[in-house]
Design an enzyme around this catalytic site. Structure first.
Site, PDB file in Angstrom:
ATOM      1  N   HIS A  10      75.927  69.059 -32.035  1.00 36.78           N
ATOM      2  CA  HIS A  10      74.650  69.695 -32.152  1.00 36.78           C
ATOM      3  C   HIS A  10      74.327  70.817 -31.467  1.00 36.78           C
ATOM      4  CE1 HIS A  10      72.811  67.892 -28.540  1.00 36.78           C
ATOM      5  NE2 HIS A  10      73.519  66.988 -28.771  1.00 36.78           N
ATOM      6  N   ARG A  61      68.675  65.314 -33.450  1.00 37.39           N
ATOM      7  CA  ARG A  61      69.369  66.675 -33.198  1.00 37.39           C
ATOM      8  C   ARG A  61      70.633  66.942 -33.969  1.00 37.39           C
ATOM      9  NH1 ARG A  61      69.717  63.013 -28.721  1.00 37.39           N
ATOM     10  NH2 ARG A  61      71.497  62.815 -27.548  1.00 37.39           N
ATOM     11  N   GLU A  88      75.369  59.705 -29.300  1.00 40.75           N
ATOM     12  CA  GLU A  88      75.665  60.075 -27.978  1.00 40.75           C
ATOM     13  C   GLU A  88      75.929  58.831 -27.295  1.00 40.75           C
ATOM     14  OE1 GLU A  88      77.231  61.583 -26.113  1.00 40.75           O
ATOM     15  OE2 GLU A  88      76.361  63.287 -25.395  1.00 40.75           O
ATOM     16  N   HIS A 183      77.791  64.582 -30.909  1.00 49.19           N
ATOM     17  CA  HIS A 183      77.324  64.782 -29.577  1.00 49.19           C
ATOM     18  C   HIS A 183      78.499  64.933 -28.619  1.00 49.19           C
ATOM     19  CE1 HIS A 183      73.411  63.414 -30.894  1.00 49.19           C
ATOM     20  NE2 HIS A 183      74.140  62.639 -31.724  1.00 49.19           N
TER      21      HIS A 183
HETATM   22  C1  DG2 Z   1      74.230  65.029 -23.594  1.00 49.18           C
HETATM   23  C2  DG2 Z   1      75.805  65.336 -23.021  1.00 49.18           C
HETATM   24  O1  DG2 Z   1      74.357  64.613 -24.916  1.00 49.18           O
HETATM   25  O2  DG2 Z   1      75.624  65.336 -21.400  1.00 49.18           O
HETATM   26  O3  DG2 Z   1      73.294  62.837 -23.209  1.00 49.18           O
HETATM   27  O4  DG2 Z   1      72.611  64.785 -21.918  1.00 49.18           O
HETATM   28  O5  DG2 Z   1      75.347  66.030 -26.506  1.00 49.18           O
HETATM   29  O6  DG2 Z   1      73.500  64.559 -27.125  1.00 49.18           O
HETATM   30  O7  DG2 Z   1      73.200  66.571 -25.661  1.00 49.18           O
HETATM   31  P1  DG2 Z   1      74.141  65.610 -26.093  1.00 49.18           P
HETATM   32  C3  DG2 Z   1      73.263  64.167 -22.929  1.00 49.18           C
HETATM   33  P2  DG2 Z   1      76.751  65.470 -20.545  1.00 49.18           P
HETATM   34  O8  DG2 Z   1      77.528  64.337 -20.742  1.00 49.18           O
HETATM   35  O9  DG2 Z   1      77.423  66.716 -20.874  1.00 49.18           O
HETATM   36  O10 DG2 Z   1      76.101  65.535 -19.002  1.00 49.18           O
END
Ligand code: DG2
Length: 249
Positions: A10, A61, A88, A183
């Site tokens: 995203h 997102r 994610e 993600h």
């Molecule tokens: C980010 C990835 O996930 O963070 O959960 O903070 O892709 O949904 O923005 P996304 C989060 P990092 O593992 O790179 O810190």
């Protein structure tokens, strides 16, 4: 026969912008993220990579990114499947915390273990936390034991790969160009599987926001060559920015 798979993280989210751990918290795209999603759609159209079917997580997102990109490529009409298995990585008790403050408080070693190790999950998120997903109607059909309170990358692979096998491969098999919008860490999990990256080496892989990553797959649904970003320069800069997130203050 070669099968075509397009992976798309995203666009920049409101919490990416604020440098907060997000995980399963359902935040929206930032203005920058909407522009990235539009650019992703342009890149797909310019390369003639028009998706025939979309798979997304159930997080807004990823859904917003797919909608904006498909609108740009004039493919809003394609069939859509959504699954929590593409969500994610659940970031446990780190959800809602500032990444730079967390790095400062716990030190870089612990911070990187939580963020990039293969099998060390962050502390569990309490069910009564404002960032908990307990009671969220989109997970009503999930057994409580399937609803994570924290996850490491190994856990993400374990819940994502069954969906790859049962839902994404069958679409690829029919010759469709498949777009998966997900993600940073759910895509790291899929890329680890596809490219056979080792448990230690995967720590180095960062996925930039909003840039399509294209794979041509063989009959075994494994890549014929490494994946290619449609804008390699922007992808390298974006991946470096993700890697440096703890340092931003
Ligand atoms: C980010 C990835 O996930 O963070 O959960 O903070 O892709 O949904 O923005 P996304 C989060 P990092 O593992 O790179 O810190």
């Amino acid at each position: 026969m070669a099968y075509t798979l397009v992976l798309l993280r995203h666009g920049n989210s409101e919490w990416n912008q604020k440098n907060l751990f997000t995980g399963w918290v359902d935040v929206r795209l930032s203005e920058q993220g909407r522009a990235e999603a539009k650019r992703a759609g342009e890149l797909l159209a310019e390369s003639g990579l028009l998706p025939d079917v979309l798979h997304t997580s159930v997080l807004s997102r990823a859904i917003q990114t797919a909608d904006i990109a498909l609108d740009e490529a004039d493919r809003l009409w394609i069939p859509v499947r959504r699954s929590w298995r593409l969500n994610e990585r659940h970031y446990g008790a780190l959800q809602g915390l500032d990444k730079a403050e967390t790095q400062e408080k716990y030190g870089n070693e612990q911070f990187m273990l939580w963020r990039r190790s293969f099998d060390v999950p962050p502390p569990v998120l309490d069910d009564d936390s404002e960032w908990s997903q307990v009671g969220d109607p989109r997970y009503a059909d999930l057994a409580d034991s399937d609803l994570p309170r924290t996850e490491c990358l190994k856990d993400v692979i374990a819940r994502m790969l069954p969906y790859w096998q049962s839902d994404i491969i069958p679409d690829l098999e029919t010759g469709k160009t498949v777009l998966v919008t997900a993600h940073g860490n759910s895509l790291r999990a899929l890329v680890k599987h596809l490219e056979g990256i080792g448990d230690a080496d995967i720590a180095e892989l960062n996925i930039p926001t909003g840039i399509p990553l294209v794979y041509r797959l063989g009959d075994d649904f494994m890549p014929l060559a490494p994946g290619e970003y449609l804008d390699p320069e922007a992808a390298a800069a974006g991946a470096a920015a993700v890697a440096a997130q703890g340092d931003k203050k």
